[in-house]
Design a protein around this motif. Sequence first.
Motif, short mmCIF file in Angstrom:
data_model
loop_
_atom_site.label_atom_id
_atom_site.label_comp_id
_atom_site.label_asym_id
_atom_site.label_seq_id
_atom_site.Cartn_x
_atom_site.Cartn_y
_atom_site.Cartn_z
N ALA A 28 0.86 -1.18 0.00
CA ALA A 28 0.00 0.00 0.00
C ALA A 28 0.89 1.23 0.00
CB ALA A 28 -0.91 0.00 1.22
N ASP A 29 0.53 2.24 -0.82
CA ASP A 29 1.35 3.44 -0.97
C ASP A 29 0.47 4.62 -1.35
OD1 ASP A 29 3.20 5.40 -1.59
OD2 ASP A 29 4.11 4.31 -3.26
N VAL A 30 0.14 5.48 -0.38
CA VAL A 30 -0.75 6.62 -0.65
C VAL A 30 -0.14 7.62 -1.63
CG1 VAL A 30 -2.04 6.47 1.51
CG2 VAL A 30 -0.04 7.96 1.37
N TYR A 31 1.18 7.55 -1.86
CA TYR A 31 1.82 8.46 -2.81
C TYR A 31 1.63 7.99 -4.25
CZ TYR A 31 3.86 10.62 1.26
OH TYR A 31 4.02 11.26 2.46
N SER A 32 1.12 6.79 -4.43
CA SER A 32 0.87 6.25 -5.76
C SER A 32 -0.60 6.50 -6.12
CB SER A 32 1.17 4.75 -5.76
OG SER A 32 0.77 4.17 -6.98
N ALA A 33 -0.83 7.21 -7.22
CA ALA A 33 -2.19 7.59 -7.60
C ALA A 33 -3.15 6.41 -7.73
CB ALA A 33 -2.18 8.41 -8.88
N PRO A 34 -2.77 5.28 -8.32
CA PRO A 34 -3.73 4.20 -8.46
C PRO A 34 -3.93 3.35 -7.20
CG PRO A 34 -1.70 3.59 -9.56
CD PRO A 34 -1.53 5.02 -9.09
N CYS A 35 -3.15 3.58 -6.16
CA CYS A 35 -3.27 2.75 -4.96
C CYS A 35 -4.61 3.02 -4.26
CB CYS A 35 -2.12 3.02 -4.00
SG CYS A 35 -2.17 1.95 -2.53
N PRO A 36 -5.34 1.97 -3.89
CA PRO A 36 -6.62 2.17 -3.21
C PRO A 36 -6.49 2.86 -1.85
CG PRO A 36 -6.11 -0.18 -3.38
CD PRO A 36 -5.05 0.55 -4.12
N SER A 37 -5.29 2.84 -1.27
CA SER A 37 -5.12 3.54 0.01
C SER A 37 -5.32 5.04 -0.17
CB SER A 37 -3.75 3.24 0.62
OG SER A 37 -2.71 3.74 -0.19
N ARG A 38 -5.13 5.55 -1.38
CA ARG A 38 -5.34 6.98 -1.67
C ARG A 38 -6.82 7.32 -1.48
NH1 ARG A 38 -2.95 10.82 -5.54
NH2 ARG A 38 -1.00 9.77 -5.07
N ALA A 39 -7.71 6.45 -1.92
CA ALA A 39 -9.15 6.69 -1.75
C ALA A 39 -9.53 6.66 -0.27
CB ALA A 39 -9.96 5.66 -2.54
N ALA A 40 -8.90 5.76 0.49
CA ALA A 40 -9.17 5.71 1.93
C ALA A 40 -8.70 7.00 2.60
CB ALA A 40 -8.48 4.50 2.56
N LEU A 41 -7.54 7.51 2.17
CA LEU A 41 -7.04 8.78 2.71
C LEU A 41 -7.98 9.92 2.35
CD1 LEU A 41 -4.77 10.28 4.20
CD2 LEU A 41 -3.64 10.57 1.98
N ASP A 42 -8.47 9.94 1.13
CA ASP A 42 -9.44 10.97 0.73
C ASP A 42 -10.67 10.93 1.62
OD1 ASP A 42 -7.82 11.84 -1.32
OD2 ASP A 42 -8.90 10.75 -2.89
N ARG A 43 -11.15 9.74 1.94
CA ARG A 43 -12.35 9.59 2.77
C ARG A 43 -12.12 10.16 4.17
NH1 ARG A 43 -16.22 10.85 2.94
NH2 ARG A 43 -16.54 9.99 0.92
N ILE A 44 -11.01 9.76 4.81
CA ILE A 44 -10.82 10.18 6.20
C ILE A 44 -10.31 11.61 6.32
CG2 ILE A 44 -10.52 7.82 7.04
CD1 ILE A 44 -7.51 8.44 7.27
N ALA A 45 -9.80 12.19 5.23
CA ALA A 45 -9.33 13.57 5.28
C ALA A 45 -10.46 14.57 5.04
CB ALA A 45 -8.21 13.78 4.27
#
Length: 143
Positions: A28-45
């Motif tokens: 998992a890597d929030v710095y990578s645009a296609p990583c699903p962890s980015r969507a999770a970060l968007d949700r909690i932010a």
Amino acid sequence: MPAPRTRRPRPGTPGRAPLAWLPDGKPADVYSAPCPSRAALDRIADKWTVLIVVALDDGPRRYGELRDAIDGVSEKMLTQTLRSLERDGLVARTVTPTVPPKVEYRLTDLGRTLQEPLAAVRDWAERHINAVEAARLRYDTNT
């Protein structure tokens, strides 16, 4: 000559172990645009997510109680955010078959893992608002 910029350690690089592995075997890597962890970060932010999670700290609440507790949230945004939180497994919606139906929202076990970090963000905002406002004023005055 300015010093070269250094990048943060990323998953899979020396010095940082991945926090989670994805089903495809990648970290998992929030710095990578296609990583699903980015969507999770968007949700909690999202500000409404923060306010809803903190409002549910004390236990289940009905929709109207949440709306009243979160000044400025529109019914549309409250509904959309609650649905997204439910979809992400952070909030559970319970309908009691009465007339009219009684609907309550509560944090799931996963949602409760956000209580401490999001309360810290809320506390930071309340503690440092005067410094932020002063910085804004200085910036706006000098531009």
